[in-house]
Write a protein that holds these residues in place. Structure first.
Motif, PDB file in Angstrom:
ATOM      1  N   VAL A  90       0.855  -1.190   0.000  1.00 21.44           N
ATOM      2  CA  VAL A  90       0.000   0.000   0.000  1.00 21.44           C
ATOM      3  C   VAL A  90       0.887   1.235   0.000  1.00 21.44           C
ATOM      4  O   VAL A  90       1.831   1.320   0.785  1.00 21.44           O
ATOM      5  CB  VAL A  90      -0.907   0.008   1.260  1.00 21.44           C
ATOM      6  N   HIS A  91       0.558   2.186  -0.887  1.00 22.56           N
ATOM      7  CA  HIS A  91       1.284   3.460  -0.889  1.00 22.56           C
ATOM      8  C   HIS A  91       0.969   4.234   0.385  1.00 22.56           C
ATOM      9  O   HIS A  91      -0.160   4.234   0.871  1.00 22.56           O
ATOM     10  CB  HIS A  91       0.854   4.327  -2.086  1.00 22.56           C
ATOM     11  N   CYS A  92       1.970   4.929   0.883  1.00 17.37           N
ATOM     12  CA  CYS A  92       1.792   5.826   2.032  1.00 17.37           C
ATOM     13  C   CYS A  92       1.016   7.051   1.546  1.00 17.37           C
ATOM     14  O   CYS A  92       1.361   7.646   0.518  1.00 17.37           O
ATOM     15  CB  CYS A  92       3.157   6.232   2.580  1.00 17.37           C
ATOM     16  N   GLU A  93      -0.024   7.427   2.273  1.00 19.36           N
ATOM     17  CA  GLU A  93      -0.843   8.588   1.880  1.00 19.36           C
ATOM     18  C   GLU A  93      -0.059   9.887   1.936  1.00 19.36           C
ATOM     19  O   GLU A  93      -0.293  10.791   1.149  1.00 19.36           O
ATOM     20  CB  GLU A  93      -2.067   8.701   2.793  1.00 19.36           C
ATOM     21  N   HIS A  94       0.872  10.003   2.892  1.00 20.34           N
ATOM     22  CA  HIS A  94       1.585  11.260   3.112  1.00 20.34           C
ATOM     23  C   HIS A  94       2.887  11.367   2.329  1.00 20.34           C
ATOM     24  O   HIS A  94       3.410  12.466   2.164  1.00 20.34           O
ATOM     25  CB  HIS A  94       1.887  11.436   4.599  1.00 20.34           C
ATOM     26  N   ARG A  96       4.247   9.589  -1.143  1.00 17.32           N
ATOM     27  CA  ARG A  96       3.990   8.642  -2.239  1.00 17.32           C
ATOM     28  C   ARG A  96       5.225   7.812  -2.614  1.00 17.32           C
ATOM     29  O   ARG A  96       5.124   6.849  -3.358  1.00 17.32           O
ATOM     30  CB  ARG A  96       3.461   9.383  -3.474  1.00 17.32           C
ATOM     31  N   TRP A  99       6.179   2.875   0.810  1.00 14.53           N
ATOM     32  CA  TRP A  99       5.219   1.779   0.731  1.00 14.53           C
ATOM     33  C   TRP A  99       5.050   1.145   2.101  1.00 14.53           C
ATOM     34  O   TRP A  99       5.982   1.117   2.902  1.00 14.53           O
ATOM     35  CB  TRP A  99       5.724   0.704  -0.229  1.00 14.53           C
TER      36      TRP A  99
END
Length: 177
Positions: A90-94, A96, A99
């Motif tokens: 999942v990509h980190c929201e804060h 990019r 992961w």
């Protein structure tokens, strides 16, 4: 060579015995895990770390730090675990560029089966063959080494268990996998 550049015979025997014993223990536990779950020990360890993490998810760089492994090795392992459906990337929201690896329900099921086998193997090949005093000594020696080699490790800083905690440890170990 000076005496400080060579191990004496007792030091050499200790080093040889310790390294061989732990290498063989590692191999035996991995063999037991793979026979039952087809899961390499390294992958099992990553799943355990994810299962203990908040939201069952960790940043890839944190997994590398926790396992004292190169990020590229963790990325390769997580890729294989993701292909098997045991984790999601999942990509980190804060950020990019970062992961996360997140444990899936399928991964938790595999971990539960592997954890039971891991506990049996550790008991058969380590804990059951040592006396309570030897287990305490091994813990003390391990913490001493970790304090030198990985002083930031929680294991290096943790206090010795109280006698009543030692008595309850088997159930706790089984519950943790």
């Amino acid at each position: 060579m000076s005496e400080h550049e060579c191990l004496d015979s007792a030091e050499e025997r200790t080093w040889d015995a310790a390294t061989l014993a732990f290498r063989l223990l590692d191999q035996r536990v991995e063999q037991d895990l793979q026979e039952e779950t087809d899961l390499p020990l390294t992958y099992y360890e990553l799943l355990v770390l994810l299962s203990k993490a908040h939201h069952k998810s960790l940043r890839m760089s944190d997994l590398a730090a926790l396992t004292h492994t190169r990020p590229s090795r963790v990325s390769h392992a997580v890729k294989k675990l993701a292909e098997a459906g045991l984790v999601r990337r999942v990509h980190c929201e804060h950020d990019r560029r970062s992961w996360f690896a997140a444990l899936t329900d399928t991964g938790q099921g595999v971990l539960d089966r592997a954890g039971a086998r891991h506990v049996r193997s550790m008991r058969e090949n380590l804990f059951d063959v040592l006396s309570p005093e030897q287990r305490d000594q091994l813990l003390d020696i391990s913490r001493t080494l970790l304090a030198r080699l990985a002083p930031d490790s929680a294991l290096a800083r943790s206090r010795p268990p109280a006698p009543e905690e030692r008595a309850s440890a088997p159930g706790e170990l089984a519950a943790r996998g």
